[in-house]
Design a protein around this motif. Structure first.
Motif, PDB file in Angstrom:
ATOM      1  N   ALA A 179      36.827  46.117  34.209  1.00 38.88           N
ATOM      2  CA  ALA A 179      35.695  45.855  35.107  1.00 38.88           C
ATOM      3  C   ALA A 179      35.483  44.362  35.310  1.00 38.88           C
ATOM      4  N   GLY A 233      36.506  41.051  36.024  1.00 42.77           N
ATOM      5  CA  GLY A 233      37.733  40.483  36.579  1.00 42.77           C
ATOM      6  C   GLY A 233      37.415  39.383  37.565  1.00 42.77           C
ATOM      7  N   LEU A 234      38.382  39.092  38.428  1.00 43.68           N
ATOM      8  CA  LEU A 234      38.168  38.023  39.398  1.00 43.68           C
ATOM      9  C   LEU A 234      36.933  38.293  40.260  1.00 43.68           C
ATOM     10  N   GLY A 235      36.660  39.571  40.511  1.00 50.48           N
ATOM     11  CA  GLY A 235      35.528  39.940  41.358  1.00 50.48           C
ATOM     12  C   GLY A 235      34.199  39.428  40.831  1.00 50.48           C
ATOM     13  N   ASN A 236      34.078  39.307  39.513  1.00 48.26           N
ATOM     14  CA  ASN A 236      32.806  38.846  38.957  1.00 48.26           C
ATOM     15  C   ASN A 236      32.566  37.378  39.241  1.00 48.26           C
ATOM     16  N   TYR A 294      46.594  41.582  43.887  1.00 49.39           N
ATOM     17  CA  TYR A 294      45.870  41.004  42.752  1.00 49.39           C
ATOM     18  C   TYR A 294      46.830  40.160  41.899  1.00 49.39           C
ATOM     19  N   PHE A 343      33.703  47.911  43.435  1.00 52.72           N
ATOM     20  CA  PHE A 343      34.855  47.072  43.129  1.00 52.72           C
ATOM     21  C   PHE A 343      34.716  46.506  41.727  1.00 52.72           C
ATOM     22  N   SER A 344      33.507  46.031  41.430  1.00 54.25           N
ATOM     23  CA  SER A 344      33.312  45.317  40.188  1.00 54.25           C
ATOM     24  C   SER A 344      33.441  46.231  38.974  1.00 54.25           C
ATOM     25  N   SER A 360      35.313  48.779  38.813  1.00 53.01           N
ATOM     26  CA  SER A 360      36.621  49.455  38.895  1.00 53.01           C
ATOM     27  C   SER A 360      36.464  50.966  39.041  1.00 53.01           C
ATOM     28  N   PHE A 392      39.161  54.105  41.449  1.00 56.77           N
ATOM     29  CA  PHE A 392      40.582  53.764  41.435  1.00 56.77           C
ATOM     30  C   PHE A 392      41.358  54.605  40.424  1.00 56.77           C
ATOM     31  N   LEU A 450      44.977  48.720  36.323  1.00 54.92           N
ATOM     32  CA  LEU A 450      45.454  49.416  37.528  1.00 54.92           C
ATOM     33  C   LEU A 450      46.868  49.937  37.326  1.00 54.92           C
TER      34      LEU A 450
HETATM   35  N1  PHE Z   1      36.863  45.184  38.673  1.00 52.75           N
HETATM   36  C1  PHE Z   1      37.850  44.159  38.897  1.00 52.75           C
HETATM   37  C2  PHE Z   1      37.169  42.862  39.293  1.00 52.75           C
HETATM   38  O1  PHE Z   1      35.985  42.746  39.355  1.00 52.75           O
HETATM   39  C3  PHE Z   1      38.828  44.517  39.950  1.00 52.75           C
HETATM   40  C4  PHE Z   1      39.428  45.837  39.747  1.00 52.75           C
HETATM   41  C5  PHE Z   1      39.242  46.809  40.668  1.00 52.75           C
HETATM   42  C6  PHE Z   1      40.159  46.122  38.623  1.00 52.75           C
HETATM   43  C7  PHE Z   1      39.755  48.057  40.482  1.00 52.75           C
HETATM   44  C8  PHE Z   1      40.679  47.374  38.414  1.00 52.75           C
HETATM   45  C9  PHE Z   1      40.445  48.352  39.342  1.00 52.75           C
HETATM   46  O2  PHE Z   1      37.844  41.899  39.577  1.00 52.75           O
END
Ligand code: PHE
Length: 476
Positions: free
Chosen positions: A7, A9-12, A87, A215-216, A218, A221, A322
């Motif tokens: 969870a 990850g780069l998105g945060n 990614y 997204f954040s 996860s 998926f 993933l």
């Molecule tokens: N959650 C991760 C992020 O915030 C991105 C991600 C998405 C990872 C889906 C795994 C599955 O960057």
């Protein structure tokens, strides 16, 4: 730990602060928390519950409800696979920049360094313009790292996340303290947290909050289903879902402080207003932050290095989560060895990723990322809710979950899964669709949006359907 690693990850760090700022600043916290409690946590419980009950990855778990729903699991996996393809390339950028930070080789003009010297961007999506070899090289190294992390599945992953989860947390604290003690920092933080309550009347803000939560965390998926299927039988579900979700969102909130304090400093040092230096996505991490690092009174190289180390440690456990979800699905369906599945998945994803290492790659990355996350992923999440809510029965899954958990969840969970989340996802799907039809996307030529965006969504659906119809060699 691995779920948190996925969870966080780069998105945060590059998505949350910007999305929060663009959608009402401090007021965004309200829709964000509503999204967290009405969709984020309920779906986390759903995915953990389903994986734990079936002991299998997403496609087979759904097939066990009814064979004809297997495609939903595959859709989640195909979307995740297509996400990992780019990614890993972005991780490659971070690796190259890590090396650059040793001598601050981006110089003074960080913006043109990124787009010209580094990416050497072509004039548009129609011109791929050849491969950027340093980026491809870095992507290969990142893939090797991912490959070793999942070499023996949970056994290796379990050890790696003991490092890749705490290290970015510590680094983030370092950046927060450093950021907040810079001159101008509070001005930046004020920008981030001052509420614009009018934003609450805007439906787009609410959709942005739900998108960010998906997204954040996860979710959608197939990652959390696969991870839960590896848990020992009888593991607590509600607790784990709350811990994963809340630590992820706490991390996001703090990274907003770290990012905006630095933006405040940058604005003050360059004598402009904070909104002039706000950027999202790639430019935040690869242009704005390096600019701010250049300006630091001391320790620029150290902080530069640490910043890209932060990005790398954030990304790697999201990346291999993933891959794990895909590998677990392939293995569940065809019963092949882990070694073989690991190699095939990593290798094919690397080959697909070559397109993003070309000079026109960033354009495609942008288009495909938008369509995957706003269409394909939403379809998977929506279908997942409907099947569990109505076919399998929300009450039935809740009963299973409550038996394993210290804290029981009540009827509110059924309501979220059956009504609230599907309604929000449905509205979001329709409204984004209308926008894309009427306004296109990102100013790109419409054929590129049609092929890249529409094509990728269609491809994901078709491949998911085909995979679900292939004959497998399922274990019992
Ligand atoms: N959650 C991760 C992020 O915030 C991105 C991600 C998405 C990872 C889906 C795994 C599955 O960057």
């Amino acid at each position: 730990m691995a779920a948190i690693g996925s969870a966080v990850g780069l998105g945060n760090i590059w998505r949350f602060p910007y999305v929060a700022y663009a959608n009402g600043g401090g007021a965004f916290i309200i829709p964000y928390l509503v999204a967290l409690f009405t969709a984020g946590i309920p779906l986390m419980i759903l995915e953990f519950g389903l994986g734990s009950m079936m002991g299998r990855s997403a496609p087979i778990s759904l097939a066990r409800i009814k064979k004809k729903y297997e495609w939903i699991g595959w859709l989640a996996i195909v979307v995740g696979f297509l996400v990992i393809v780019y990614y890993a390339v972005v991780m490659g950028w971070a690796l190259v920049y890590f090396v650059y930070s040793l001598d601050l080789s981006w110089g003074n003009d960080t913006a043109s360094f990124f787009t010209q010297s580094f990416l050497n961007l072509s004039s548009g999506p129609y011109e791929l313009g050849g491969i950027r070899w340093p980026i491809l090289g870095a992507a290969v190294l990142c893939w090797l790292a991912v490959y070793f992390c999942i070499f023996r599945g949970v056994k290796t992953v379990g050890k790696i996340v003991m490092w890749t989860v705490p290290v970015p947390m510590i680094l983030l604290l370092v950046f927060m303290v450093r950021g907040l003690t810079l001159p101008g920092a509070l001005e930046g933080v004020r920008y981030y947290l001052t509420p614009d309550l009018k934003a609450l009347y805007n439906p787009q803000v609410w959709l942005a909050a739900y998108g960010q939560i998906f997204f954040s965390l996860s979710i959608g998926f197939g990652v959390m289903i696969a991870y839960a299927s590896f848990l020992p039988k009888g593991s607590d579900i509600v607790n784990n879902a709350f811990i994963t979700s809340l630590s992820n969102c706490g991390f996001s909130f703090l990274s907003g402080l770290a990012v905006f304090s630095v933006l405040g400093y940058l604005a003050q040092a360059s004598n402009v207003a904070v909104d002039k230096v706000v950027a999202s996505g790639p430019s935040l991490a690869f242009v704005t932050y390096p600019t701010a690092i250049n300006l630091l009174p001391f320790g620029a190289r150290v902080f530069g290095g640490l910043f890209f180390l932060l990005l790398l440690t954030l990304a790697i456990d999201s990346a291999f989560s993933l891959v794990e979800a895909t590998v677990a699905s392939v293995r569940d369906k065809w019963n092949i060895t882990r070694g073989k599945a690991n190699f095939i998945v990593c290798f094919v994803a690397l080959i697909f990723g070559v397109i993003y290492t070309t000079r026109g790659g960033l354009f495609w990355l942008d288009i495909i990322d938008h369509f995957l996350n706003n269409f394909a992923l939403i379809i998977a999440g929506l279908a997942e809710c409907l099947v569990i809510g109505y076919v399998f029965g929300a009450r039935r899954l809740r009963g299973f979950v409550n038996e394993l958990s210290d804290f029981s969840i009540g009827r509110w969970w059924d309501i979220c899964i059956k009504y609230v989340t599907p309604a929000i996802l449905g509205v979001s799907l329709i409204s984004v669709f209308i926008q894309r039809i009427s306004r296109g996307y990102g100013g790109y030529p419409s054929w590129a949006v049609f092929i890249g965006g529409g094509g990728v969504v269609a491809l994901a659906l078709i491949v998911a359907w085909l995979l679900s119809n292939l004959k497998g060699k399922e274990l019992d």
